[in-house]
Each structure stands twice: as C-alpha cells, then as structure tokens.
Scaffold this motif. Structure first.
Motif, PDB file in Angstrom:
ATOM      1  N   LEU A 143       0.845  -1.198   0.000  1.00  0.00           N
ATOM      2  CA  LEU A 143       0.000   0.000   0.000  1.00  0.00           C
ATOM      3  C   LEU A 143       0.879   1.246   0.000  1.00  0.00           C
ATOM      4  CD1 LEU A 143      -2.512  -1.263   2.713  1.00  0.00           C
ATOM      5  CD2 LEU A 143      -2.978  -1.026   0.264  1.00  0.00           C
ATOM      6  N   VAL A 144       0.231   2.388  -0.222  1.00  0.00           N
ATOM      7  CA  VAL A 144       0.960   3.657  -0.201  1.00  0.00           C
ATOM      8  C   VAL A 144       0.295   4.574   0.827  1.00  0.00           C
ATOM      9  CG1 VAL A 144       1.553   5.726  -1.525  1.00  0.00           C
ATOM     10  CG2 VAL A 144       1.684   3.470  -2.616  1.00  0.00           C
ATOM     11  N   ALA A 145       1.092   5.150   1.703  1.00  0.00           N
ATOM     12  CA  ALA A 145       0.563   6.049   2.736  1.00  0.00           C
ATOM     13  C   ALA A 145       0.797   7.493   2.317  1.00  0.00           C
ATOM     14  CB  ALA A 145       1.250   5.772   4.070  1.00  0.00           C
ATOM     15  N   SER A 146      -0.286   8.287   2.251  1.00  0.00           N
ATOM     16  CA  SER A 146      -0.154   9.714   1.940  1.00  0.00           C
ATOM     17  C   SER A 146       0.304  10.441   3.188  1.00  0.00           C
ATOM     18  CB  SER A 146      -1.496  10.294   1.488  1.00  0.00           C
ATOM     19  OG  SER A 146      -1.855   9.710   0.268  1.00  0.00           O
ATOM     20  N   CYS A 147       1.300  11.316   3.005  1.00  0.00           N
ATOM     21  CA  CYS A 147       1.917  11.930   4.186  1.00  0.00           C
ATOM     22  C   CYS A 147       2.161  13.417   4.026  1.00  0.00           C
ATOM     23  CB  CYS A 147       3.288  11.300   4.450  1.00  0.00           C
ATOM     24  SG  CYS A 147       3.214   9.562   4.838  1.00  0.00           S
ATOM     25  N   ALA A 148       2.087  14.084   5.185  1.00  0.00           N
ATOM     26  CA  ALA A 148       2.609  15.444   5.305  1.00  0.00           C
ATOM     27  C   ALA A 148       3.713  15.398   6.358  1.00  0.00           C
ATOM     28  CB  ALA A 148       1.508  16.407   5.740  1.00  0.00           C
ATOM     29  N   LEU A 149       4.673  16.272   6.227  1.00  0.00           N
ATOM     30  CA  LEU A 149       5.748  16.346   7.207  1.00  0.00           C
ATOM     31  C   LEU A 149       5.446  17.489   8.163  1.00  0.00           C
ATOM     32  CD1 LEU A 149       8.541  15.316   8.135  1.00  0.00           C
ATOM     33  CD2 LEU A 149       9.564  17.018   6.589  1.00  0.00           C
ATOM     34  N   ARG A 150       5.352  17.165   9.461  1.00  0.00           N
ATOM     35  CA  ARG A 150       5.090  18.224  10.439  1.00  0.00           C
ATOM     36  C   ARG A 150       6.392  18.956  10.755  1.00  0.00           C
ATOM     37  NH1 ARG A 150       2.020  18.111  16.246  1.00  0.00           N
ATOM     38  NH2 ARG A 150       2.471  20.263  16.813  1.00  0.00           N
ATOM     39  N   ALA A 179      13.906  20.394   7.470  1.00  0.00           N
ATOM     40  CA  ALA A 179      12.662  19.873   6.896  1.00  0.00           C
ATOM     41  C   ALA A 179      12.776  19.553   5.394  1.00  0.00           C
ATOM     42  CB  ALA A 179      11.525  20.866   7.153  1.00  0.00           C
ATOM     43  N   ALA A 180      13.381  20.451   4.623  1.00  0.00           N
ATOM     44  CA  ALA A 180      13.418  20.222   3.166  1.00  0.00           C
ATOM     45  C   ALA A 180      14.224  18.966   2.836  1.00  0.00           C
ATOM     46  CB  ALA A 180      14.006  21.446   2.457  1.00  0.00           C
ATOM     47  N   GLY A 181      15.322  18.764   3.540  1.00  0.00           N
ATOM     48  CA  GLY A 181      16.147  17.571   3.313  1.00  0.00           C
ATOM     49  C   GLY A 181      15.392  16.304   3.661  1.00  0.00           C
ATOM     50  N   ILE A 182      14.716  16.318   4.797  1.00  0.00           N
ATOM     51  CA  ILE A 182      13.942  15.139   5.219  1.00  0.00           C
ATOM     52  C   ILE A 182      12.822  14.867   4.221  1.00  0.00           C
ATOM     53  CG2 ILE A 182      12.388  14.269   7.013  1.00  0.00           C
ATOM     54  CD1 ILE A 182      14.115  15.809   9.085  1.00  0.00           C
ATOM     55  N   TYR A 183      12.166  15.921   3.781  1.00  0.00           N
ATOM     56  CA  TYR A 183      11.056  15.774   2.822  1.00  0.00           C
ATOM     57  C   TYR A 183      11.554  15.080   1.555  1.00  0.00           C
ATOM     58  CZ  TYR A 183       6.650  17.155   0.507  1.00  0.00           C
ATOM     59  OH  TYR A 183       5.426  17.159  -0.119  1.00  0.00           O
ATOM     60  N   ALA A 184      12.728  15.506   1.090  1.00  0.00           N
ATOM     61  CA  ALA A 184      13.288  14.931  -0.138  1.00  0.00           C
ATOM     62  C   ALA A 184      13.635  13.460   0.074  1.00  0.00           C
ATOM     63  CB  ALA A 184      14.533  15.719  -0.564  1.00  0.00           C
ATOM     64  N   ARG A 185      14.253  13.150   1.196  1.00  0.00           N
ATOM     65  CA  ARG A 185      14.634  11.743   1.424  1.00  0.00           C
ATOM     66  C   ARG A 185      13.392  10.863   1.568  1.00  0.00           C
ATOM     67  NH1 ARG A 185      18.544  14.456   4.281  1.00  0.00           N
ATOM     68  NH2 ARG A 185      17.679  14.104   6.353  1.00  0.00           N
ATOM     69  N   LEU A 186      12.372  11.356   2.280  1.00  0.00           N
ATOM     70  CA  LEU A 186      11.155  10.539   2.448  1.00  0.00           C
ATOM     71  C   LEU A 186      10.398  10.405   1.122  1.00  0.00           C
ATOM     72  CD1 LEU A 186       9.804  11.748   5.936  1.00  0.00           C
ATOM     73  CD2 LEU A 186      11.072   9.650   5.411  1.00  0.00           C
ATOM     74  N   SER A 187      10.480  11.434   0.280  1.00  0.00           N
ATOM     75  CA  SER A 187       9.785  11.380  -1.018  1.00  0.00           C
ATOM     76  C   SER A 187      10.329  10.252  -1.889  1.00  0.00           C
ATOM     77  CB  SER A 187       9.943  12.711  -1.766  1.00  0.00           C
ATOM     78  OG  SER A 187       9.270  13.734  -1.077  1.00  0.00           O
ATOM     79  N   ALA A 188      11.574   9.869  -1.657  1.00  0.00           N
ATOM     80  CA  ALA A 188      12.195   8.836  -2.487  1.00  0.00           C
ATOM     81  C   ALA A 188      11.811   7.427  -2.034  1.00  0.00           C
ATOM     82  CB  ALA A 188      13.729   8.997  -2.434  1.00  0.00           C
ATOM     83  N   LEU A 189      11.125   7.306  -0.906  1.00  0.00           N
ATOM     84  CA  LEU A 189      10.832   5.969  -0.379  1.00  0.00           C
ATOM     85  C   LEU A 189       9.567   5.381  -0.999  1.00  0.00           C
ATOM     86  CD1 LEU A 189      11.517   6.441   3.451  1.00  0.00           C
ATOM     87  CD2 LEU A 189      13.059   5.555   1.682  1.00  0.00           C
ATOM     88  N   PRO A 190       9.667   4.120  -1.446  1.00  0.00           N
ATOM     89  CA  PRO A 190       8.430   3.451  -1.874  1.00  0.00           C
ATOM     90  C   PRO A 190       7.555   3.267  -0.634  1.00  0.00           C
ATOM     91  CG  PRO A 190      10.257   1.875  -1.784  1.00  0.00           C
ATOM     92  CD  PRO A 190      10.845   3.226  -1.496  1.00  0.00           C
ATOM     93  N   GLY A 191       6.251   3.295  -0.797  1.00  0.00           N
ATOM     94  CA  GLY A 191       5.365   3.147   0.363  1.00  0.00           C
ATOM     95  C   GLY A 191       4.852   4.482   0.864  1.00  0.00           C
ATOM     96  N   LEU A 192       5.548   5.575   0.517  1.00  0.00           N
ATOM     97  CA  LEU A 192       5.069   6.895   0.955  1.00  0.00           C
ATOM     98  C   LEU A 192       4.716   7.760  -0.244  1.00  0.00           C
ATOM     99  CD1 LEU A 192       7.509   8.073   3.793  1.00  0.00           C
ATOM    100  CD2 LEU A 192       5.472   6.626   3.963  1.00  0.00           C
ATOM    101  N   ASP A 193       3.662   8.533  -0.090  1.00  0.00           N
ATOM    102  CA  ASP A 193       3.363   9.596  -1.050  1.00  0.00           C
ATOM    103  C   ASP A 193       3.460  10.905  -0.283  1.00  0.00           C
ATOM    104  OD1 ASP A 193       2.420  11.215  -3.097  1.00  0.00           O
ATOM    105  OD2 ASP A 193       0.312  10.829  -2.590  1.00  0.00           O
ATOM    106  N   MET A 194       4.635  11.540  -0.359  1.00  0.00           N
ATOM    107  CA  MET A 194       4.812  12.811   0.360  1.00  0.00           C
ATOM    108  C   MET A 194       4.053  13.874  -0.405  1.00  0.00           C
ATOM    109  SD  MET A 194       6.479  12.136   3.061  1.00  0.00           S
ATOM    110  CE  MET A 194       6.688  13.808   3.649  1.00  0.00           C
ATOM    111  N   ARG A 195       3.056  14.440   0.255  1.00  0.00           N
ATOM    112  CA  ARG A 195       2.215  15.387  -0.480  1.00  0.00           C
ATOM    113  C   ARG A 195       2.139  16.756   0.166  1.00  0.00           C
ATOM    114  NH1 ARG A 195      -4.063  13.308   0.352  1.00  0.00           N
ATOM    115  NH2 ARG A 195      -4.395  14.348   2.341  1.00  0.00           N
ATOM    116  N   GLY A 196       2.725  16.923   1.350  1.00  0.00           N
ATOM    117  CA  GLY A 196       2.602  18.251   1.932  1.00  0.00           C
ATOM    118  C   GLY A 196       3.299  18.423   3.259  1.00  0.00           C
TER     119      GLY A 196
END
Ligand code: LLP
Length: 419
Positions: A143-150, A179-196
């Motif tokens: 599955l894919v989890a939609s995510c925002a980074l707090r 935050a921007a660095g973490i967002y980029a690294r998490l965006s590259a992971l399968p399983g996550l949809d970093m959206r905000g």
C-alpha cells in the motif's frame, strides 16, 4: 454565541432546563448543545470560504464523544486523530477513512499498521524515523501512505507554556532547517506519497500574529521544496484558535483567522487543511455541578462543589478560568473560593472570585467545558467517570454513561499469592 441561557430565571441548554438533566442523570454531568456545535462548525467553515480548496479535520482530542463526532461528520468534517483509539472512534462515527488525518509524536508500529490498513487519508509525520518506519510498513502491505511532514517553525504562540507546541525546544515536528532535506529523502521511499507539510504552534491562541509568522515560514518552505522538483499539494495549518473563557473576553474570531490564512495562503495552489478543536467544542458544553456545602474560610467562604479536578482538569493543570454560574441565580453575588472534594490543594476552580451567591444543594455550571473537559476526566480518588449528555431543542440524551467506581473496581484482581 451559544445556546446556554437564562429562561425565566433558570439556566437552560437550548429548550431544556439544566435542572431536569441534573435531576435525572445526577451531577456532575457534562451537557453539550447540538445547535451550538453545528453553529460553530458552520461558522468556522464559512470563515474559510474565500479559500479555493479546504479540508477540515476536527481535532478529536478536544471532544471524542461518539455523538459529537457523528454530528460533526454530518457537517462534513473529517477528523484529526492521535491514537488508534481516536481513529476507531472517528471511523465508528461514520467519518470516511480518507478524511482522517493521523497526527501524534509517538505513533506505534501497531497504530501505523492499523491506520495504513484502514486507508487513513493522511499521516502527519513527526520525524524522519517515523517516515522510514511507515514506508516499510506500507510497502510490505503493498500500500501507499499519503503523508505530510510536520514542521516545527520555532514560533512562540504566546499561549500557556503547557499547550505551546511550535518552539524549537518542543517535541513536535522536525526542525525547520532540516525539513526540506527530510522531505526529499522521504519522497524517495516506496510506500510513501509525500504530499505536503503540516504545522501547529499551540492551542488557545489569542493573538494571530505568531500564526501568521508560522504560515509565512511554511509558505517559504513549500516554495523551497517545489524548487527542488518535488510536489506539495496539501498544507495542514493545524488548529489552535482560542475561545473566550470569560464573559467579555475579546478573542480573534474565526473570520479574523480566515482572513489571516487567506492573506498568506490563498494562492499557494494547495488543499489547505485545518484541525480545529476547541473553537468548535469549547463553548458548546458546560459542566453541571451541585454545591455540596459552603464552608467558612479565612478570607472568603469555600464553595465545595461535587465536580472536581478529575472531572475538569483544566484549572488544576493550566490555571484555566471557567466562568461559574448558578443554574437558578438569586440575583445576589458574593466573593468565594470554588473547590472540589479531592484531597489536593490543586483541586481548586477559582480563588477569591465574585460569583452568583450559592448555597448547599444549589446547581451551578462551569462554562466553556466542551473542549478538553470530559475527555481529560479520570477516576482519581475512586470517583466515577463523569457522564455526558447532548441536548437538541426540546430533547436530550445521555451520550456517555457515568462509569461507577464499582465497575472500575470489578476490573481489578488480587493475585492468588496475595490472597
Ligand atoms: N492539531 C494538533 C496537532 C494539536 O496538537 C492540537 C491540540 C489541535 C490540532 C487542536 O487544537 P485546538 O484547536 O483545540 O486548540 N488540554 C489542553 C489543550 C491541549 C491541546 C493539544 N493539541 C487544554 O485543555 O487547554
């Protein structure tokens, strides 16, 4: 505006005398007004109507009662939850999983797994570590989890220290600089949809300038992330708008709040998400209590009521003010201390306050008790867990029963080796 008012000298919730409820259910008891809840839900939504795309997720922690959630679901509200328990309440109330936001700094593996399986609409990640763990869980489930980074914007919300969340030293979110660095690294992971991105700087906010500063910082971060080639389609601006606790308090209104949001975020090209709690529920509820006795004191008399810090923890925890009104005021006032029966000095609701004159056996209410009231109740001093009632026009219903000390005692056992 709420629907608790005097009618022929007697306090009513909508069309129901509070004394009727107290007689039938006993005291202490929380009473919620359906009309007030609906009104607040509509006023808050209306205040955001200048924004192109809005998602409102009610902060369940402020009042998780199933009937309250059901009502807000019918007003089109989603839910902001912080535990599996809250998630299951929101789903049980009929809020679609896609409209649920899962926040919280310590989501466990079990909670993350349950939420991914339930199809929760958005996870507000509080750390890179959490994102990595969630990615693995989701990928394993296919599955894919939609995510925002707090993000912790390091802004002082200028509210009580215990309900302030957006300063660098607070445990919430990731630091703004990382935050921007973490967002980029998490965006590259399968399983996550970093959206905000998500932000929440504190609760009972009475000054909108810190919020404006935080929103501006989030907008700049959003641009930085987009400039790096990543998408940002959702921005969660949290909750936190304060409410008047004292008659006559001037707080920013939902309209003021909406105007601040619009001035900063109208053209972000995202779905703006909100997590209001107190502004919806706070003034929708009162705690009805009976005066046990009035005891002579040194400076002022002590009004000993049958509600205590276990029923309404806010005064003891945050020195919070709740207006105290007699259900049948006699027109006179006196200066008194209002205390509960618990064996702690912190079980004090007010000191040296001018209040309606009351005597043993009289009923009274603590106002603005619909948010962080019943939900923070406990059974300290082996007291009952306080019941909740909802009023709707002429009718009313118990929406959470009193849980008696005997029921709690029955869940305890003495092991064989102590018998
Ligand atoms: N979103 C997040 C991430 C939160 O932490 C909170 C509240 C909210 C939304 C909702 O905030 P509201 O709109 O209700 O201010 N027990 C304290 C309040 C604790 C608030 C915790 N977080 C009290 O009684 O004042």
């Amino acid at each position: 505006m709420d629907h608790f008012a005097l009618n022929n000298g007697e306090l009513f919730a909508e069309n129901v005398p509070l004394a009727d409820i107290a007689r039938e259910v006993g005291t202490p008891v929380y009473v919620y007004s359906r009309a007030t809840l609906s009104r607040h839900a509509r006023v808050f939504r209306e205040a955001l109507s200048a924004l192109p795309s809005v998602h409102i997720a009610f902060a369940v922690k402020s009042n998780p009662n199933l009937a309250v959630l059901r009502l807000l679901a019918s007003e089109g509200y989603g839910a902001d939850v912080v535990s599996e328990g809250e998630m299951n309440r929101a789903l049980a109330a009929g809020i679609p999983a896609a409209d649920v936001v899962f926040s919280g700094v310590g989501k466990t593996r079990r909670e993350l797994t349950a939420a991914v399986k339930a199809g929760i609409g958005q996870f507000n990640l509080e750390s890179e570590e959490e994102g990595v763990e969630l990615a693995a869980i989701a990928a394993e489930l296919g599955l894919v989890a939609s995510c925002a980074l707090r993000v912790n914007p390091d802004v002082d919300a200028r509210t009580h220290a215990k309900i302030s969340t957006g300063k660098a030293e607070n445990k919430f979110g990731v630091s703004y600089d990382r935050a921007a660095g973490i967002y980029a690294r998490l965006s590259a992971l399968p399983g996550l949809d970093m959206r905000g991105l998500a932000v929440h700087i504190g609760s009972q906010i009475s000054d909108l300038e810190p919020s404006r500063q935080a929103f501006l910082k989030m907008g700049a971060l959003m641009e930085e992330i987009r400039a790096g080639g990543l998408k940002v389609t959702h921005m969660d601006l949290g909750g936190g708008l304060g409410v008047p606790y004292k008659a006559g308090d001037a707080l920013p209104t939902p309209e003021d709040y909406g105007a601040v949001v619009a001035s900063v975020a109208r053209d972000w090209g995202v779905t703006l998400m909100f997590e209001p709690g107190r502004v919806i529920t706070g003034n929708s509820g009162v705690l009805v209590t009976e005066v046990v006795r009035v005891k002579q004191g040194t400076a002022n008399p002590f009004v000993v009521v049958d509600a205590a810090m276990n029923d309404l923890a806010r005064p003891a925890m945050y020195d919070a003010w709740h207006d105290f009104l007699a259900v049948k005021p006699n027109g006179r006032t006196f200066t008194a201390n209002i205390v509960g029966p618990i064996c702690e000095s912190s079980d004090t609701f007010a000191m040296g306050r001018e209040i309606d004159e009351v005597a043993a056996g009289d009923l009274a209410v603590f106002r603005t008790a619909g948010a962080y009231g019943a939900t923070m109740a406990n059974t300290y001093n082996s007291r009952a867990l306080v019941p909740e009632v909802m009023v709707d026009g002429d009718k009313w219903a118990v929406v959470a029963e009193r849980i008696e000390p005997a029921t709690i005692l029955a869940a305890e056992t003495v092991p064989d080796w102590l018998k």
